[in-house]
Design an enzyme around this catalytic site. Structure first.
Site, short mmCIF file in Angstrom:
data_model
loop_
_atom_site.label_atom_id
_atom_site.label_comp_id
_atom_site.label_asym_id
_atom_site.label_seq_id
_atom_site.Cartn_x
_atom_site.Cartn_y
_atom_site.Cartn_z
N CYS A 65 0.81 -1.22 0.00
CA CYS A 65 0.00 0.00 0.00
C CYS A 65 0.84 1.27 0.00
CB CYS A 65 -0.96 -0.02 1.18
SG CYS A 65 -0.18 -0.02 2.83
N HIS A 81 -2.45 1.02 7.01
CA HIS A 81 -2.79 1.00 5.58
C HIS A 81 -2.90 2.43 5.06
CE1 HIS A 81 -4.20 -0.82 1.91
NE2 HIS A 81 -5.38 -0.20 1.95
N HIS A 134 -5.73 1.48 -4.04
CA HIS A 134 -4.80 1.00 -3.01
C HIS A 134 -4.33 -0.40 -3.35
CE1 HIS A 134 -8.09 -1.24 -0.52
NE2 HIS A 134 -8.56 -0.97 -1.72
#
Length: 271
Positions: A178, A224, A236
């Site tokens: 990510c 994240h 993402h």
């Protein structure tokens, strides 16, 4: 001591052990600073984007003078997801090395016209090779675009990694995580942001309120990060989805992910 990565990618580990956590991949042609030389051919290094970890000695070329010259001369990057550098300017030629998007090269033919099908490039080792001209792009060393153009460019760069498999510590079309996705989207547009999924003082991303969020801004969640596309959508590298994909913050949207939409911890912006 400075060095240049001469492997397709130099794996960066949390510890000097091949079984340790992979924290980053330093792409071909990227310079590193050698902080410490350890036994068993391990190095503790700092990247140009200020990330630190352990890599193997044979993945880099040691030479301050060569590295300094390389930093000045090597001003082009691979724009294609993958590109073969060949010994001769023809498709039947022997491959020297395969490089991934974001790898840095010296464009020997920098004065030739853009419609030339092949471009001569110099590798960090000094070897000359050839690749398709349209696969080589000028490196954006520093962001100079106006805000709207920059936001659009960052979004398009991030979307170019769509369907890339998820790889913890990855930063290429072979596999990406990510923060690797978001940091590469910014790096390829001339901005260095922190490599991991959080806002860190000393880097240009600052926290803003969600009502100010625009395309190209970053959404942070526990462990994240994603890049906002506008219209409630974000891109993402999703461990849950196994690849780079698009989801939505709108619970009425078919791409809605409740686990993320309800756990936003911060919004980050360059502007």
């Amino acid at each position: 001591m400075n060095a240049i990565v001469i492997a397709m990618m130099a794996n960066l580990y949390a510890e000097p052990d091949l079984h340790a956590e992979l924290v980053d991949e330093i792409l071909y042609g990227m310079p590193v600073q050698i902080i410490e030389e350890l036994e068993n051919d391990w190095l503790y290094v700092r990247t140009a984007y200020r990330y630190e970890g352990y890599c193997q000695r044979n993945d880099v070329l040691f030479d301050d003078a060569i590295t300094n010259t390389w930093i000045q001369k090597a001003q082009h990057v691979i724009g294609q997801r993958f590109a073969d550098v060949l010994q001769e300017p023809k498709i039947q030629s022997t491959k020297i090395i395969t490089l991934v998007k974001g790898s840095i090269l010296y464009n020997v033919d920098s004065d030739t016209t853009s419609n030339t099908p092949w471009t001569a490039v110099q590798l960090a080792t000094g070897e000359i090779g050839y690749l398709r001209s349209q696969w080589l792009h000028p490196k954006i060393a520093e962001h100079t675009f106006e805000e709207h153009a920059f936001r659009e460019n960052v979004v398009q760069t991030a979307l170019s990694y769509i369907a890339t498999p998820y790889r913890w510590g990855g930063k290429s079309p072979l596999g990406i995580d990510c923060s690797g996705l978001c940091s590469m989207a910014y790096l390829l547009n001339g901005v260095i942001i922190f490599r991991d999924a959080r806002i860190v003082e000393g880097f240009p991303i600052k926290e803003i309120t969600i009502d100010r969020m625009q395309k190209g801004d970053l959404l942070f969640f526990p462990g994240h990060v994603a890049l906002y596309l506008g219209q409630t959508l974000y891109v993402h590298a999703s461990l849950g989805g196994n690849e780079v994909n698009v989801n939505s913050l709108d619970e009425q949207h078919p791409l809605y992910r409740q686990d993320l939409a309800t756990t936003i911890t911060a919004i980050g912006s360059l502007f």
